[in-house]
Design a protein around this motif. Structure first.
Motif, short mmCIF file in Angstrom:
data_model
loop_
_atom_site.label_atom_id
_atom_site.label_comp_id
_atom_site.label_asym_id
_atom_site.label_seq_id
_atom_site.Cartn_x
_atom_site.Cartn_y
_atom_site.Cartn_z
N VAL A 12 0.88 -1.17 0.00
CA VAL A 12 0.00 0.00 0.00
C VAL A 12 0.91 1.22 0.00
CG1 VAL A 12 -1.70 1.36 1.29
CG2 VAL A 12 -1.89 -1.14 1.20
N SER A 13 0.73 2.11 -0.97
CA SER A 13 1.54 3.33 -1.07
C SER A 13 0.62 4.54 -1.14
CB SER A 13 2.44 3.27 -2.31
OG SER A 13 3.22 4.45 -2.42
N ILE A 14 0.61 5.33 -0.08
CA ILE A 14 -0.28 6.50 0.01
C ILE A 14 0.51 7.68 0.56
CG2 ILE A 14 -2.33 7.47 1.13
CD1 ILE A 14 -3.54 4.67 1.12
N MET A 15 0.46 8.80 -0.16
CA MET A 15 1.22 9.98 0.25
C MET A 15 0.70 10.55 1.56
SD MET A 15 -0.26 12.77 -2.56
CE MET A 15 1.39 13.02 -3.12
N MET A 16 1.61 11.18 2.31
CA MET A 16 1.21 11.78 3.58
C MET A 16 0.51 13.12 3.37
SD MET A 16 3.53 12.40 6.99
CE MET A 16 3.88 10.64 7.08
N GLY A 17 1.07 13.95 2.49
CA GLY A 17 0.49 15.25 2.20
C GLY A 17 0.54 15.52 0.71
N ASN A 18 -0.58 15.97 0.14
CA ASN A 18 -0.61 16.17 -1.31
C ASN A 18 0.10 17.46 -1.71
OD1 ASN A 18 -2.24 17.29 -3.90
ND2 ASN A 18 -2.00 15.07 -3.96
N GLY A 49 -2.68 20.06 -0.73
CA GLY A 49 -2.35 20.08 0.68
C GLY A 49 -3.10 19.12 1.57
N THR A 50 -3.86 18.19 1.02
CA THR A 50 -4.61 17.23 1.83
C THR A 50 -3.64 16.36 2.64
OG1 THR A 50 -6.30 17.16 0.12
CG2 THR A 50 -6.34 15.41 1.78
N ILE A 51 -3.92 16.22 3.93
CA ILE A 51 -3.12 15.36 4.80
C ILE A 51 -3.88 14.05 4.99
CG2 ILE A 51 -2.05 15.12 7.07
CD1 ILE A 51 -2.08 18.22 7.22
N GLU A 52 -3.33 12.98 4.46
CA GLU A 52 -4.03 11.69 4.48
C GLU A 52 -3.91 11.01 5.85
OE1 GLU A 52 -5.96 11.11 2.20
OE2 GLU A 52 -5.22 12.15 0.41
N PRO A 53 -4.85 10.12 6.18
CA PRO A 53 -4.86 9.46 7.50
C PRO A 53 -3.86 8.32 7.58
CG PRO A 53 -6.71 8.67 6.18
CD PRO A 53 -6.04 9.75 5.37
N ILE A 54 -2.58 8.65 7.54
CA ILE A 54 -1.52 7.64 7.49
C ILE A 54 -1.48 6.79 8.77
CG2 ILE A 54 0.97 7.28 7.28
CD1 ILE A 54 -0.49 8.20 4.71
N LYS A 55 -1.69 7.43 9.92
CA LYS A 55 -1.64 6.67 11.18
C LYS A 55 -2.75 5.63 11.22
CE LYS A 55 -1.23 7.27 16.17
NZ LYS A 55 -1.15 8.26 17.29
N GLU A 56 -3.96 5.99 10.78
CA GLU A 56 -5.07 5.05 10.78
C GLU A 56 -4.83 3.90 9.80
OE1 GLU A 56 -6.51 8.87 12.38
OE2 GLU A 56 -5.27 8.27 10.69
N ILE A 57 -4.26 4.23 8.66
CA ILE A 57 -3.97 3.18 7.67
C ILE A 57 -2.85 2.28 8.19
CG2 ILE A 57 -3.17 2.74 5.32
CD1 ILE A 57 -4.50 5.44 4.56
N GLY A 58 -1.87 2.88 8.84
CA GLY A 58 -0.79 2.08 9.43
C GLY A 58 -1.31 1.11 10.47
#
Length: 384
Positions: free
Chosen positions: A145-151, A155-164
């Motif tokens: 799974v590869s998802i950027m932290m911030g676009n 500027g969208t900040i993705e929910p990386i902690k929840e996905i982790g």
């Protein structure tokens, strides 16, 4: 005429402290870090010090989890291609999003040609994906799974902690492109539960041509460049010691409360531009989340009826440098894939939006002047 730079998401000016640190190395420390004599040992000491600085900045469990690269693109490519090579016998399915940086999307396209299947998760109109979407897309043969932290565009900040957390107990490698986020957000790789994390020096007032890849201990890494045994046999090529020292200095400049202060200052600049537009009653809309909820340095605005190219030219003539989107695709005639993902292929926002991105060298007065210039450009073209 004064010139003001507001395209810091594309690249940042190198700070004085970084120039000083790099100049000292260029003048005095030319040794190869792989050499065993005193010149080589001195270079290797600088390499070790820099690695410790960076490992501490992300709370890595070990300094050896930091691999120096040429920047974000190489780091992204390494994480993705390595996972495909190391875990391809387990499965051929990968999950990413529709709004990733081209360094990720084009690498995914390359893997698709090699027989891998990639799921491109859609985003909502603010650019978000959710952990639930990832959970729904997971399959027994998913390896990455590869998802950027911030676009980088909105500027969208993705929910990386929840996905982790979702992936913590699954045999799936998790990579995040943190190139835009690292310089402005606190990052703890252990709390985020990521396996790979990509960073580039020139996005945080460091030099171009250097970055790093965090690679969690225990995750297989297959180098895709052949050569020497540098970086513990994980990245061949003589280390760029001046660049690495410059990167480490840029990281030190962001240490602890400095990053929080920078975050607050950048948000104030963003709000200053919006205040000028609001006071002049300019018709605009924010692409992406509200200012408080997005990367503090990125502001993407839609001005209905004002063509992007015309706005860019008129602002440039007034001494203001902004952009129409990612610098990696700005030279082409292709529409922004990020705005297309948000609004659809025929949306007016795609050809009538500007990306303004702030940096540490911008002042409140400059941001106010930019807001006033935007008011003038909009009024001149739209007649109000």
């Amino acid at each position: 005429m004064e010139h003001y730079y507001f395209d810091n998401a594309a690249t940042t000016p190198v700070s004085a402290s970084v120039v000083q640190a790099m100049t000292a190395v260029l003048a005095n420390d030319f040794g190869n870090a792989s050499s065993t004599h005193s010149f080589g040992r001195r270079a290797h000491d600088l390499l070790d010090q820099s690695r410790r600085t960076i490992a501490q900045s992300i709370n890595a469990a070990s300094v050896d989890e930091v691999i120096f690269t040429s920047g974000g693109t190489e780091s992204d490519n390494t994480a993705i291609m390595s996972t495909a090579a190391a875990y391809g016998d387990r499965g051929h399915h990968i999950i990413t999003t529709a709004i990733e940086h081209p360094a990720v999307l084009q690498t995914m396209a390359r893997l698709e040609k090699q027989g891998f299947e990639v799921t491109y998760l859609p985003v909502d109109q603010l650019g978000y994906v959710t952990a639930a979407q990832v959970a729904q897309a997971l399959r027994p043969d998913t390896i990455l799974v590869s998802i950027m932290m911030g676009n980088n565009e909105i500027g969208t900040i993705e929910p990386i902690k929840e996905i982790g957390a979702l992936l913590a107990d699954r045999p799936v490698v998790f990579h995040t492109d943190a190139v835009q986020a690292y310089g402005v957000l606190p990052i703890d790789v252990q709390a985020l539960n990521v396996d790979f994390l990509s960073v580039s020096g020139h996005k945080l007032h460091g030099p171009k041509g250097v970055g790093f890849l965090y690679a969690k201990n225990g995750v297989k890494l297959v180098p895709f460049m052949n050569g020497g045994e540098q970086e513990h046999k994980r990245r061949a090529g003589t280390e760029n010691i001046p660049g690495i020292v410059g990167l480490a200095q840029a990281v030190r400049d962001l240490d602890g409360p400095n990053k929080a202060t920078k975050q607050a200052n950048l948000l104030a600049l963003k709000q200053a531009v919006l205040k000028e537009l609001a006071q002049a009653q300019v018709d605009y809309h924010i692409n992406g989340p509200e200012p408080m909820d997005s990367l503090p340095h990125v502001l993407n605005l839609w001005f209905p009826g004002l063509p992007t190219n015309l706005a860019l030219t008129n602002l440039d003539l007034r001494g203001f440098a902004v952009s129409g989107g990612s610098a990696c695709t700005a030279g082409s005639l292709e529409p922004s894939h990020v705005l297309t993902a948000l609004y659809g292929a025929n949306a007016a926002e795609i050809s009538e939006s500007l990306r303004i991105s702030f940096g540490s060298e911008n002042t409140l007065a400059q941001a106010q002047a930019l807001g006033q210039a935007l008011v003038t450009v909009v009024s001149d073209y739209l007649g109000h």
